[in-house]
Write a protein that holds these residues in place. Structure first.
Motif, PDB file in Angstrom:
ATOM      1  N   GLN A 147       0.848  -1.196   0.000  1.00  0.00           N
ATOM      2  CA  GLN A 147       0.000   0.000   0.000  1.00  0.00           C
ATOM      3  C   GLN A 147       0.878   1.239   0.000  1.00  0.00           C
ATOM      4  N   ALA A 148       0.594   2.146  -0.924  1.00  0.00           N
ATOM      5  CA  ALA A 148       1.341   3.402  -0.973  1.00  0.00           C
ATOM      6  C   ALA A 148       1.013   4.262   0.239  1.00  0.00           C
ATOM      7  N   ALA A 149       1.950   5.080   0.635  1.00  0.00           N
ATOM      8  CA  ALA A 149       1.711   5.997   1.744  1.00  0.00           C
ATOM      9  C   ALA A 149       0.604   6.975   1.413  1.00  0.00           C
ATOM     10  N   ASP A 150       0.576   7.405   0.178  1.00  0.00           N
ATOM     11  CA  ASP A 150      -0.406   8.376  -0.307  1.00  0.00           C
ATOM     12  C   ASP A 150      -1.001   7.824  -1.596  1.00  0.00           C
ATOM     13  N   PRO A 151      -2.321   7.589  -1.641  1.00  0.00           N
ATOM     14  CA  PRO A 151      -2.924   7.014  -2.847  1.00  0.00           C
ATOM     15  C   PRO A 151      -2.720   7.844  -4.103  1.00  0.00           C
ATOM     16  N   SER A 152      -2.414   9.128  -3.924  1.00  0.00           N
ATOM     17  CA  SER A 152      -2.233   9.992  -5.089  1.00  0.00           C
ATOM     18  C   SER A 152      -0.815   9.940  -5.646  1.00  0.00           C
ATOM     19  N   ARG A 153       0.083   9.196  -4.969  1.00  0.00           N
ATOM     20  CA  ARG A 153       1.465   9.120  -5.421  1.00  0.00           C
ATOM     21  C   ARG A 153       1.855   7.678  -5.691  1.00  0.00           C
ATOM     22  N   GLU A 154       2.923   7.513  -6.481  1.00  0.00           N
ATOM     23  CA  GLU A 154       3.384   6.172  -6.815  1.00  0.00           C
ATOM     24  C   GLU A 154       3.884   5.433  -5.581  1.00  0.00           C
ATOM     25  N   ASN A 155       3.617   4.149  -5.550  1.00  0.00           N
ATOM     26  CA  ASN A 155       4.212   3.284  -4.537  1.00  0.00           C
ATOM     27  C   ASN A 155       5.643   2.979  -4.974  1.00  0.00           C
ATOM     28  N   GLU A 156       6.603   3.347  -4.142  1.00  0.00           N
ATOM     29  CA  GLU A 156       8.017   3.159  -4.498  1.00  0.00           C
ATOM     30  C   GLU A 156       8.581   1.835  -3.988  1.00  0.00           C
ATOM     31  N   ASP A 157       7.723   1.034  -3.330  1.00  0.00           N
ATOM     32  CA  ASP A 157       8.100  -0.336  -2.979  1.00  0.00           C
ATOM     33  C   ASP A 157       7.872  -1.251  -4.176  1.00  0.00           C
ATOM     34  N   PHE A 158       8.561  -2.391  -4.170  1.00  0.00           N
ATOM     35  CA  PHE A 158       8.363  -3.411  -5.199  1.00  0.00           C
ATOM     36  C   PHE A 158       8.495  -4.771  -4.553  1.00  0.00           C
ATOM     37  N   ALA A 159       7.614  -5.695  -4.932  1.00  0.00           N
ATOM     38  CA  ALA A 159       7.703  -7.071  -4.423  1.00  0.00           C
ATOM     39  C   ALA A 159       7.277  -8.029  -5.525  1.00  0.00           C
ATOM     40  N   ALA A 160       7.947  -9.179  -5.566  1.00  0.00           N
ATOM     41  CA  ALA A 160       7.598 -10.195  -6.555  1.00  0.00           C
ATOM     42  C   ALA A 160       8.186 -11.525  -6.116  1.00  0.00           C
ATOM     43  N   ALA A 161       7.586 -12.603  -6.633  1.00  0.00           N
ATOM     44  CA  ALA A 161       8.071 -13.946  -6.330  1.00  0.00           C
ATOM     45  C   ALA A 161       8.069 -14.782  -7.596  1.00  0.00           C
TER      46      ALA A 161
END
Length: 273
Positions: A8-22
């Protein structure tokens, strides 16, 4: 693989700068970082950097199972550098960076790598937990952020002090006596925390960005066993929801001084039994 993922992004109006994948037998979580309010020198931005590096890294550790994770990370940093060094100023102080947590299951062993202030939570089959966290960024931060923590989060005075703190922190990035994080220099991978544990000793493996570990390391509202219980009962989204509730109850950072009221939060929970 039995994997549950929440982000979940900190602010819905901005890009989420986290990334996850498996992928089969491998997983990564990255937490992209820049300097708030500063130009990055990169036309792509922080979210592009973390997601591109994460994708290349996951592909590399899955495709080359015998190659050490630190070497895979160094290779991936070189690849991403080649993708934007002709268009971006990678020598710029505020160029995009990212924490990295990576795991790979191979030959009955779980190999892991942690770089930066994200966390790997290992749940042992006997019910105990081990958290692997790179403390170097926190240790440096504690030396520098005293003037920030005494001010209400989000106030003009806090914003000014935070800018000075982040500038000082940037000057210690990827330097001896400072902290290490994935950026344009592949040599940072040499400073990652690495190790391995027998797969049959584990019940689950969880990769968390620091926005998702706040209940434990910032707010002290739970320990790692309690965090694991939430993950097993409510999944990653349930844990992130508890973090958001705590943040909402302290919007000015009076109880828990912090740079951001909310942060991008990501959890990848891999059940092994």
């Amino acid at each position: 693989m039995n994997v549950a993922l929440g982000s979940q992004a900190a602010d819905p109006s901005r890009e989420n700068e986290d990334f996850a994948a498996a992928a089969f037998g491998a997983a990564v979580v990255l937490d992209g970082a820049g300097v708030a309010g500063a130009e990055t020198g990169c036309v792509h931005g922080v979210a592009w950097f973390s997601s591109t590096l994460g994708g290349v890294l996951l592909s590399g550790i899955a495709a080359h199972p015998a190659r050490p994770l630190a070497d895979c990370l160094a290779d991936s940093i070189r690849v991403v550098r080649s993708l934007h060094e002709d268009t971006c100023d990678l020598a710029y102080r505020a160029s995009p960076t990212s924490t990295v947590v990576a795991v790979r299951a191979r030959a009955g062993t779980l190999e892991y790598l942690v770089l930066g202030d994200s966390t790997l939570l290992l749940a042992e089959a006997d019910g105990s937990t081990v958290a692997v966290t790179d403390q170097r960024l926190d240790d440096v931060g504690k030396r520098l952020r005293g003037p920030v923590d005494g001010l209400p989060t989000g106030s003009p005075e806090h914003s000014a002090a935070l800018a000075e703190y982040r500038d000082a922190l940037t000057g210690l990035r990827n330097r001896p006596g400072g902290f290490w994080i994935a950026g344009p220099d592949p040599h940072a991978a040499e400073h990652a925390l690495t190790g391995s544990v027998p797969l049959d000793s584990l019940a689950s493996v969880t990769l968390l960005s620091d926005g998702a570990t706040r209940l434990v390391d910032s707010f002290e509202l739970a320990d790692w066993k309690e965090t694991l219980a939430v993950l097993n009962s409510s999944g990653p989204d349930g844990l992130i929801c508890l973090v958001r509730e705590a943040e909402a109850g302290d919007p000015q950072g009076r109880r828990w001084p912090r740079g951001k009221v909310q942060d991008d939060a990501t959890v990848l929970h891999w059940g092994l039994s």
